[in-house]
Design a protein around this motif. Structure first.
Motif, mmCIF file in Angstrom:
data_model
loop_
_atom_site.group_PDB
_atom_site.id
_atom_site.type_symbol
_atom_site.label_atom_id
_atom_site.label_comp_id
_atom_site.label_asym_id
_atom_site.label_seq_id
_atom_site.Cartn_x
_atom_site.Cartn_y
_atom_site.Cartn_z
ATOM 1 N N LEU A 139 0.981 -1.302 0.158
ATOM 2 C CA LEU A 139 0.094 -0.139 0.198
ATOM 3 C C LEU A 139 0.894 1.373 0.069
ATOM 4 C CD1 LEU A 139 -2.847 -1.074 2.544
ATOM 5 C CD2 LEU A 139 -3.263 -0.866 -0.153
ATOM 6 N N ARG A 140 1.837 1.272 0.621
ATOM 7 C CA ARG A 140 2.845 2.355 0.769
ATOM 8 C C ARG A 140 3.402 2.587 -0.742
ATOM 9 N NH1 ARG A 140 5.718 1.491 6.826
ATOM 10 N NH2 ARG A 140 3.905 2.363 7.733
ATOM 11 N N ALA A 141 3.797 1.681 -1.372
ATOM 12 C CA ALA A 141 4.083 1.786 -2.904
ATOM 13 C C ALA A 141 2.994 2.147 -3.825
ATOM 14 C CB ALA A 141 4.938 0.483 -2.936
ATOM 15 N N GLY A 142 1.740 2.359 -3.173
ATOM 16 C CA GLY A 142 0.636 2.563 -4.280
ATOM 17 C C GLY A 142 0.175 1.373 -4.966
ATOM 18 N N VAL A 143 0.438 0.104 -4.364
ATOM 19 C CA VAL A 143 0.018 -0.896 -5.145
ATOM 20 C C VAL A 143 -1.203 -1.529 -4.502
ATOM 21 C CG1 VAL A 143 0.696 -3.323 -5.548
ATOM 22 C CG2 VAL A 143 2.179 -1.637 -5.755
ATOM 23 N N ASP A 144 -2.293 -2.121 -5.524
ATOM 24 C CA ASP A 144 -3.371 -2.641 -5.040
ATOM 25 C C ASP A 144 -2.954 -4.017 -4.284
ATOM 26 O OD1 ASP A 144 -4.878 -0.631 -6.022
ATOM 27 O OD2 ASP A 144 -5.677 -1.815 -7.680
ATOM 28 N N VAL A 145 -4.044 -4.331 -3.207
ATOM 29 C CA VAL A 145 -3.745 -5.630 -2.649
ATOM 30 C C VAL A 145 -5.085 -6.337 -2.531
ATOM 31 C CG1 VAL A 145 -3.000 -6.453 -0.317
ATOM 32 C CG2 VAL A 145 -1.757 -4.396 -1.160
ATOM 33 N N VAL A 146 -4.930 -7.557 -2.566
ATOM 34 C CA VAL A 146 -6.034 -8.610 -2.259
ATOM 35 C C VAL A 146 -5.409 -9.582 -1.256
ATOM 36 C CG1 VAL A 146 -7.467 -10.351 -3.112
ATOM 37 C CG2 VAL A 146 -6.929 -8.323 -4.761
ATOM 38 N N CYS A 147 -6.039 -9.498 0.042
ATOM 39 C CA CYS A 147 -5.619 -10.414 1.279
ATOM 40 C C CYS A 147 -6.528 -11.354 1.513
ATOM 41 C CB CYS A 147 -5.396 -9.302 2.124
ATOM 42 S SG CYS A 147 -4.579 -10.024 3.539
ATOM 43 N N GLU A 148 -5.949 -12.507 1.621
ATOM 44 C CA GLU A 148 -6.882 -13.514 2.238
ATOM 45 C C GLU A 148 -7.246 -13.321 3.693
ATOM 46 O OE1 GLU A 148 -8.086 -16.933 1.559
ATOM 47 O OE2 GLU A 148 -8.227 -15.661 -0.421
#
Length: 472
Positions: free
Chosen positions: A105-114
């Motif tokens: 997130l700090r790198a501006g990337v989308d995250v999908v977390c289980e």
């Protein structure tokens, strides 16, 4: 970051990095190498075990995909700079989630977390702080929301057919195949998993939060390790136990897991032991277990409803029962995922966590599975009864695939982008925060013997709190 915004379907292929190459990663790797190849490609794998990365590299190559680049966990920041992924899929052990989610997130990337988003309040705070300032979007995958039976229950409540909800009874039974498996793996240590209240029950707490469209406020918990573990085995006179399941294979013990009997488990875990020393087949009656197998919670919600919740991890059958009481009536959901556990089948290498299909009683009239299902039939039943009316059996539409077609819908929402949905099935990070905080509060209550208020953790529990913290 807007918690409520809907992702529009992407017009270009995206670059995915998958963190954690245990069994759960396969759902995403399979989708991105078959049904969702138009969406994107896997460009990187992150794991500390080369054997497991070998397995999934071969998995992708066999499906015509390119071999992804490999990274060790400590090189994750290098991955973000070098690979520049569009999305990070986090399927690693629970206690590692926060490190990857926050960095991405700090790198501006989308995250999908289980699920669960993480295992404790401090790491939740780090995630919320990163999410509220990031240009990336954080999604938590609660696949139970997409199961047709759970979706229908949400619709019944949303339509007001039971009126204002006053109370919920929720009982979840994990059997001695699926339930026992948490006491073999890394989950058996609460420092890794947060215990079943976080790792497993997060699913259930999210369902109730979503069904009621309400925020939990107060938790009181009771529970303990009553069945598994060394002390309980000795108390029941079970005698000495092997440290690992492989040491007792062939002796007819239904609590022994034979990793060599299943090709996937053999390749991922048995062959991977030499790399990291992780044992997937710890005996469930040995020492070192710090999680509970029996749990009871009372949960209070902001609009006045309450929930009585129980989890049992050594049941002879698997499934769950939910009853929702309201000012106009009551709705009941009963789900049988496995009607009984056959000891011989387990000892022969049954795979943990797999639900049993329905059987045809005319084909095998003397089969004990048939007899069991005649009394506890496999499947789902949703019963609605309004005041002064007879009960109604509501038909549950079932689709193809896992969870009645729910997993396919989840994958579409996660990988293609969620379309407008009046039921709000795609979960954002606030949903992940709420569900984990119920489990964290339950653990705190177990330790203190007192009721715990979720607000005392200083985390946002509603959209207004999120906007206040972001200054929007």
């Amino acid at each position: 970051m807007d918690e409520a915004r809907v992702t529009t379907p992407s017009t270009g292929r995206r670059r995915y990095a998958v963190v954690g190459t245990g069994g759960r990663s396969q759902m995403y790797l399979e989708a991105l190498s078959s049904t969702h190849t138009d969406v994107g490609e896997v460009v990187a794998l992150v794991d500390g075990n080369d054997v497991r990365m070998d397995y999934y590299e071969q998995f992708l190559l066999e499906r015509g995909r390119r071999a992804p680049h490999r990274y060790r966990p400590e090189a994750f920041d290098d991955l973000l700079r070098t690979e520049r992924p569009d999305v990070v899929l986090v399927t690693s052990p629970d206690h590692t989630h926060a490190r990857y989610v926050v960095a991405a997130l700090r790198a501006g990337v989308d995250v999908v977390c289980e699920k669960p988003l993480t295992i404790d309040a401090q790491s939740l705070l780090h995630i919320v702080e990163a999410a509220r300032t990031s240009t990336g979007r954080l999604v938590v995958t609660f696949n139970y929301r997409y199961s047709p039976r759970n979706t229908l229950l949400r619709q019944v409540i949303a339509d007001g057919r039971v009126g204002d909800v006053t109370s919920v009874h929720f009982e979840w039974c994990l059997d001695t195949v699926h339930g026992a498996d948490y006491f073999r793996r890394w989950h058996r240590d609460k420092a890794n998993s947060g215990g079943l209240l976080v790792h497993k029950s997060t699913h259930h707490f999210d369902l109730v939060n979503w069904w009621l469209d309400d925020a939990p406020e107060t938790v009181f918990a009771l529970g303990g390790l009553r069945f598994y573990g060394e002390a309980n085995a000795a108390r029941r006179g079970l005698g000495p136990r092997p440290l690992l399941g492989r040491d007792a294979v062939g002796h007819g013990d239904p609590f022994v897991l034979d990793l060599a009997a299943d090709e996937k488990m053999r390749r991922l875990f048995l062959e991977g032991e030499a790399v990291d020393g992780y044992h997937r087949d710890r005996d469930v009656f040995t020492g070192g277990i710090t999680i509970e197998d029996n749990l009871t919670l009372a949960v209070g919600y902001s609009r006045g409803a309450s929930m009585a919740y129980t989890l049992n991890a050594h049941s002879p059958w698997e499934g769950y029962r939910v009853a929702v009481n309201g000012t106009r009536g009551r709705v009941e959901l009963e789900v049988v995922e496995r009607s009984h556990v056959a000891a011989a089948a387990v000892a022969a290498g049954a795979t943990p966590g797999k639900s049993a299909p329905a059987v045809d009683p005319s084909a095998q009239p003397d089969d004990p599975e048939v007899a069991a299902q005649s009394l506890r039939p496999w499947g789902s039943r949703l019963l609605l009864q309004e005041h002064w009316q007879p009960p109604q059996l509501l038909p549950i539409p079932e689709g193809a695939g896992a969870h009645g077609g729910g997993d396919a819908m989840l994958l579409d929402d996660v990988l293609r982008g969620a379309a407008p949905d009046p039921l709000g099935r795609q979960a954002g990070y606030l949903d992940g925060v709420r569900s984990v905080l119920v489990g964290v509060s339950g653990n705190a209550s177990l330790a203190s013997g007192q009721a715990v208020r979720l607000a005392d953790f200083g985390l946002p529990l509603d959209a207004g709190a999120v906007m206040a913290r972001t200054g929007t």
